[in-house]
Design a protein around this motif. Sequence first.
Motif: not given
Length: 409
Positions: A1-3, A304-310, A323-324
């Motif tokens: 996870m990141t800031e 395929v992508r991912t993001h810690p926000f999910f 992400l926005r």
Amino acid sequence: MTEKISGAHDDQGDDRGPGKAAGSEAPVILSNKPGSFARGVLDRRHPALIRQVRDAFPYGPRQHRALDALLDEITDGVVEPLDASDQDLELWSVWGREHFGRSWFDVPFLWSESYFYRRLLAAIDYFGEGPWQGVDPFMPFKQAELRGAAVDEELRALDELADAPAGERATALLYASLWGNRADLGFRASADEPAPGDTDPNLVADDSAELWSLLPAGAPATVAVVADNAGRELIPDLVLTDHFLGHGHAERVVLHVKPYPYYVSDATTADVVDCLRRLAQAPGEPGRIGGRLWEAMRTGHLEVRTHPFFCAPLPYEEMPEDLRKEFAAAAVTILKGDLNYRRLVGDRLWEPTTSFADVTAYFPGPVAALRTLKSDVVVGLEQRKVSTLERSGQAWRTSGTHALIQARR
């Protein structure tokens, strides 16, 4: 996870009372109401899941002690913070600063559900340095479903649909993606489906025409699809993606999945690969679809992508800027499933006639929701439909018997 996801929902200074956020008249859903859906999740579903995970793997004494402690905490204790050694301690310290030390039943339902899964992963050392690092605790459940006879039957139905007119095929694939893992639907344009112009009584809202209008054939569009469940829900999502690409509704599809196991069956990259293999190894039309999707991955038409926000306990209104920007660039972002819907509109006890367009106005581009109703949250319904549903006596909001397709430009 990141800031990048360090923002937190902050109700401090709000004089609307417990469970209400500033700027909204709709109360945030908690789990402290006896008999409520949210209460049942914390009372029954989470303890049962701990037992199922414990039984699914030969964990050692360390994991068993941690699972026992988590079970005691969620049933009789208060919310405890992560251990000091956890890599995302700082983020969760911000997200949970108003909730630690309180009963799990007295904090927002969306937050408590998300934090439960984070704590479950900690208990089985998913993020640790030992041999259980990265081992998906839900993998046996996902694989059993994916290998089941029901999937074979649903894939065979694709052969029947292969020669259907394009419009009929498009409708069937959209509905299959909508209903996901409901076994009595799947890839079918059956005689029981409503005729064009009729209304499916199980659809509480149907903006499918608006959704297709956002995807005119031949446009060089990028479509974002935010996945929900793996297995029998993800396969229809992938088949619909193949239709988008093959019929010119999208030049490129970006499939967003979870960065790590979450909410039992939520899709990760590994689940996407498993589903692609399941398709590619099947005979007939499913195998051809799997081959096309495999090639689309190779050429970049499917990414395929991912993001810690999910995996953050936050509504989409608090999404990070990167992400926005990504969603803003898409012709449409299609959010699948119940959890994504709750995060899209806010996990609140909205009046069901509240405007979907109004509560999603913050979203940075056109957005659509495909969702089977499995929780109390719903907006965008006509009053006549609400009255009919309420008179029916059914648990239509939470039973999974009803669904919706909502879209706005």
